[in-house]
Motif scaffolding. Structure first.
Motif, PDB file in Angstrom:
ATOM      1  N   ALA A 201       6.764  -1.140  -3.156  1.00  0.00           N
ATOM      2  CA  ALA A 201       7.258  -1.241  -4.534  1.00  0.00           C
ATOM      3  C   ALA A 201       6.768  -0.071  -5.374  1.00  0.00           C
ATOM      4  CB  ALA A 201       6.821  -2.560  -5.161  1.00  0.00           C
ATOM      5  N   TYR A 202       5.656   0.538  -4.973  1.00  0.00           N
ATOM      6  CA  TYR A 202       5.124   1.719  -5.658  1.00  0.00           C
ATOM      7  C   TYR A 202       5.545   3.013  -4.958  1.00  0.00           C
ATOM      8  CZ  TYR A 202       2.224  -1.099  -8.735  1.00  0.00           C
ATOM      9  OH  TYR A 202       1.789  -1.970  -9.712  1.00  0.00           O
ATOM     10  N   CYS A 203       6.500   2.887  -4.031  1.00  0.00           N
ATOM     11  CA  CYS A 203       6.992   4.045  -3.272  1.00  0.00           C
ATOM     12  C   CYS A 203       5.868   4.732  -2.499  1.00  0.00           C
ATOM     13  CB  CYS A 203       7.698   5.046  -4.179  1.00  0.00           C
ATOM     14  SG  CYS A 203       9.161   4.368  -4.998  1.00  0.00           S
ATOM     15  N   ILE A 204       4.926   3.924  -1.997  1.00  0.00           N
ATOM     16  CA  ILE A 204       3.827   4.428  -1.183  1.00  0.00           C
ATOM     17  C   ILE A 204       4.082   4.027   0.259  1.00  0.00           C
ATOM     18  CG2 ILE A 204       1.347   4.335  -0.731  1.00  0.00           C
ATOM     19  CD1 ILE A 204       0.935   3.623  -3.675  1.00  0.00           C
ATOM     20  N   PRO A 205       4.417   4.965   1.146  1.00  0.00           N
ATOM     21  CA  PRO A 205       4.612   4.618   2.558  1.00  0.00           C
ATOM     22  C   PRO A 205       3.305   4.117   3.173  1.00  0.00           C
ATOM     23  CG  PRO A 205       5.508   6.795   2.056  1.00  0.00           C
ATOM     24  CD  PRO A 205       4.666   6.390   0.880  1.00  0.00           C
ATOM     25  N   ALA A 206       3.379   3.023   3.925  1.00  0.00           N
ATOM     26  CA  ALA A 206       2.192   2.433   4.535  1.00  0.00           C
ATOM     27  C   ALA A 206       2.554   1.940   5.928  1.00  0.00           C
ATOM     28  CB  ALA A 206       1.660   1.286   3.681  1.00  0.00           C
ATOM     29  N   PHE A 207       1.552   1.904   6.805  1.00  0.00           N
ATOM     30  CA  PHE A 207       1.791   1.585   8.209  1.00  0.00           C
ATOM     31  C   PHE A 207       0.702   0.653   8.730  1.00  0.00           C
ATOM     32  CE2 PHE A 207       2.862   5.935   7.084  1.00  0.00           C
ATOM     33  CZ  PHE A 207       4.224   5.976   7.349  1.00  0.00           C
ATOM     34  N   VAL A 214      -9.761  -3.567  15.681  1.00  0.00           N
ATOM     35  CA  VAL A 214      -9.787  -3.662  14.218  1.00  0.00           C
ATOM     36  C   VAL A 214      -8.429  -3.221  13.692  1.00  0.00           C
ATOM     37  CG1 VAL A 214     -10.856  -2.833  12.096  1.00  0.00           C
ATOM     38  CG2 VAL A 214     -12.262  -3.216  14.149  1.00  0.00           C
ATOM     39  N   SER A 215      -7.799  -4.048  12.879  1.00  0.00           N
ATOM     40  CA  SER A 215      -6.488  -3.702  12.330  1.00  0.00           C
ATOM     41  C   SER A 215      -6.604  -3.424  10.838  1.00  0.00           C
ATOM     42  CB  SER A 215      -5.479  -4.827  12.588  1.00  0.00           C
ATOM     43  OG  SER A 215      -5.917  -6.046  12.021  1.00  0.00           O
ATOM     44  N   TYR A 216      -5.713  -2.563  10.357  1.00  0.00           N
ATOM     45  CA  TYR A 216      -5.764  -2.166   8.954  1.00  0.00           C
ATOM     46  C   TYR A 216      -4.395  -1.621   8.552  1.00  0.00           C
ATOM     47  CZ  TYR A 216      -6.639   2.250  11.407  1.00  0.00           C
ATOM     48  OH  TYR A 216      -6.551   3.323  12.266  1.00  0.00           O
ATOM     49  N   VAL A 217      -4.212  -1.427   7.258  1.00  0.00           N
ATOM     50  CA  VAL A 217      -3.012  -0.777   6.727  1.00  0.00           C
ATOM     51  C   VAL A 217      -3.385   0.667   6.393  1.00  0.00           C
ATOM     52  CG1 VAL A 217      -1.382  -0.712   4.793  1.00  0.00           C
ATOM     53  CG2 VAL A 217      -1.943  -2.895   5.885  1.00  0.00           C
ATOM     54  N   LEU A 218      -2.566   1.585   6.857  1.00  0.00           N
ATOM     55  CA  LEU A 218      -2.841   3.012   6.740  1.00  0.00           C
ATOM     56  C   LEU A 218      -1.910   3.645   5.712  1.00  0.00           C
ATOM     57  CD1 LEU A 218      -3.920   5.815   7.828  1.00  0.00           C
ATOM     58  CD2 LEU A 218      -2.045   5.678   9.491  1.00  0.00           C
ATOM     59  N   VAL A 219      -2.475   4.467   4.824  1.00  0.00           N
ATOM     60  CA  VAL A 219      -1.701   5.228   3.834  1.00  0.00           C
ATOM     61  C   VAL A 219      -2.183   6.671   3.857  1.00  0.00           C
ATOM     62  CG1 VAL A 219      -1.225   5.568   1.372  1.00  0.00           C
ATOM     63  CG2 VAL A 219      -1.267   3.254   2.323  1.00  0.00           C
ATOM     64  N   GLY A 220      -1.268   7.627   4.021  1.00  0.00           N
ATOM     65  CA  GLY A 220      -1.631   9.033   3.906  1.00  0.00           C
ATOM     66  C   GLY A 220      -1.854   9.391   2.444  1.00  0.00           C
ATOM     67  N   VAL A 221      -2.919  10.133   2.154  1.00  0.00           N
ATOM     68  CA  VAL A 221      -3.191  10.508   0.762  1.00  0.00           C
ATOM     69  C   VAL A 221      -2.039  11.326   0.188  1.00  0.00           C
ATOM     70  CG1 VAL A 221      -4.713  11.864  -0.734  1.00  0.00           C
ATOM     71  CG2 VAL A 221      -5.694  10.353   0.986  1.00  0.00           C
ATOM     72  N   ASP A 222      -1.381  12.131   1.021  1.00  0.00           N
ATOM     73  CA  ASP A 222      -0.231  12.892   0.533  1.00  0.00           C
ATOM     74  C   ASP A 222       1.045  12.058   0.528  1.00  0.00           C
ATOM     75  OD1 ASP A 222       0.194  12.721   3.241  1.00  0.00           O
ATOM     76  OD2 ASP A 222       0.393  14.872   3.589  1.00  0.00           O
ATOM     77  N   THR A 224       2.811  10.758   2.841  1.00  0.00           N
ATOM     78  CA  THR A 224       3.813  11.102   3.823  1.00  0.00           C
ATOM     79  C   THR A 224       4.457   9.839   4.380  1.00  0.00           C
ATOM     80  OG1 THR A 224       4.214  12.160   5.966  1.00  0.00           O
ATOM     81  CG2 THR A 224       2.043  11.184   5.641  1.00  0.00           C
ATOM     82  N   ALA A 225       5.742   9.953   4.694  1.00  0.00           N
ATOM     83  CA  ALA A 225       6.449   8.828   5.308  1.00  0.00           C
ATOM     84  C   ALA A 225       6.428   8.928   6.821  1.00  0.00           C
ATOM     85  CB  ALA A 225       7.886   8.786   4.809  1.00  0.00           C
ATOM     86  N   ASP A 226       5.721   9.924   7.351  1.00  0.00           N
ATOM     87  CA  ASP A 226       5.590  10.093   8.798  1.00  0.00           C
ATOM     88  C   ASP A 226       4.264   9.473   9.248  1.00  0.00           C
ATOM     89  OD1 ASP A 226       4.452  11.722  11.204  1.00  0.00           O
ATOM     90  OD2 ASP A 226       6.619  12.079  11.251  1.00  0.00           O
ATOM     91  N   GLU A 227       4.342   8.486  10.110  1.00  0.00           N
ATOM     92  CA  GLU A 227       3.132   7.768  10.513  1.00  0.00           C
ATOM     93  C   GLU A 227       2.142   8.684  11.218  1.00  0.00           C
ATOM     94  OE1 GLU A 227       1.769   3.717  12.943  1.00  0.00           O
ATOM     95  OE2 GLU A 227       3.904   4.237  12.721  1.00  0.00           O
ATOM     96  N   GLY A 228       2.646   9.614  12.053  1.00  0.00           N
ATOM     97  CA  GLY A 228       1.747  10.539  12.736  1.00  0.00           C
ATOM     98  C   GLY A 228       0.990  11.407  11.759  1.00  0.00           C
ATOM     99  N   ASP A 229       1.684  11.914  10.739  1.00  0.00           N
ATOM    100  CA  ASP A 229       1.012  12.731   9.725  1.00  0.00           C
ATOM    101  C   ASP A 229       0.004  11.905   8.933  1.00  0.00           C
ATOM    102  OD1 ASP A 229       2.385  14.983  10.448  1.00  0.00           O
ATOM    103  OD2 ASP A 229       3.892  14.836   8.870  1.00  0.00           O
TER     104      ASP A 229
END
Length: 304
Positions: A201-207, A214-222, A224-229
């Motif tokens: 909803a905040y246009c923040i891509p998350a994976f 251990v599981s978590y939600v990952l967000v690139g500081v930049d 990015t919508a690319d999970e590898g990046d």
């Protein structure tokens, strides 16, 4: 079929005419100098050789940069960012117009309206018209929108720096809370999926990510919508205990966020979401906190 460089040449030529008609400066020869630079860039765009794999001739880019530097140094009532729209067919993207993060509702609404007007121009695709008048209309509209946005940015900077406003969350982020809650409520089946939806909803891509159980939600500081990046650059992990894949009813620890550097080193703890909220409200609160942090600090953590 018109090539990208021919389209760039055409837009630069049209922009030169707009500058000649609409630019303001107490020294008219400065306007003439800017027009000459734009016409020179237009003249070379479609005919100068493309070297070293460039999408725009080096001579064109150098001349356009001279024009940009001149526009940055003097107030022509024409924003330098407009050059990006002329070069976009070859460079592949239009200039950004980022939210100003105003804390005052009135200024935030003005920002939103300008963003909406810009999107209307771009989505109308008039920049890609075959008619010069239509392209000129789009460029003139974008000149007005970006110039007003620059003036608004200066007003926001002053207002945000008032003692009573320092440290407050930007108004437009708070306004997205209900949307984030609704997104989280619809998402599932895990608590991590609900958080990812709230971040969306905040246009923040998350994976969703997992490492050694251990599981978590990952967000690139930049953002990015690319999970590898997202994995390889500066990033933020959001986790509840050691999990981000439990049934919402089993979510018993609030979301905590921690940033990691380019080399994967832990930096610090950013925040822990408010305790005792329903899961959708907690996800929305965590998304708000991260969005506010990214707005203030993302530029401090470049990918390179």
């Amino acid at each position: 079929m018109t090539s990208n460089t021919e389209t760039v040449a055409r837009r630069l030529g049209i922009l030169a005419g707009i500058v000649q008609d609409r630019a303001h400066h107490p020294k008219p020869y400065m306007i003439d100098q800017l027009v000459d630079l734009l016409r020179s860039a237009a003249a070379t765009a479609a005919v100068a050789p493309l070297e070293d794999g460039r999408s725009v001739p080096a001579l064109t880019l150098d001349t356009a940069q001279e024009a940009s530097d001149l526009m940055e140094a003097h107030d022509f009532h024409i924003p330098a960012s407009i050059l990006g729209y002329a070069l976009a067919p070859a460079l592949g993207e239009v200039p950004p117009m980022k939210a100003l993060n105003a804390v005052a509702g009135q200024l935030a609404r003005q920002d939103f309206e300008l963003q909406k007007r810009r999107n209307t121009v771009l989505h109308g695709d008039r920049l890609n018209s075959d008619g010069d008048e239509t392209v000129a209309w789009a460029l003139r509209a974008l000149v007005t929108i970006h110039y007003k946005h620059e003036r608004l940015a200066a007003a926001v900077a002053v207002d945000n720096d008032r003692p009573c406003n320092r440290g407050l969350t930007p108004f437009h982020l708070i306004a997205l809370q209900q949307q984030a809650k609704k997104a989280a409520a619809k998402a599932g089946p895990t608590d991590g999926a609900k958080l990812i939806a709230a971040l969306g909803a905040y246009c923040i891509p998350a994976f969703f990510a997992e490492d050694c159980g251990v599981s978590y939600v990952l967000v690139g500081v930049d953002q990015t919508a690319d999970e590898g990046d997202a994995h390889t650059g500066p990033k933020v992990f959001l986790y509840s205990g050691e999990n981000a894949d439990r049934a919402p009813a089993e979510h018993d620890e609030p979301w905590t966020a921690a940033p990691y550097g380019r080399e994967g080193e832990y930096l610090n703890q950013l925040f822990t979401a408010q305790v005792g909220l329903p899961i959708e409200a907690e996800c929305a609160h965590a998304a708000l906190c991260l969005a506010a942090w990214l707005a203030d600090h993302a530029n401090r953590y470049p990918r390179v």
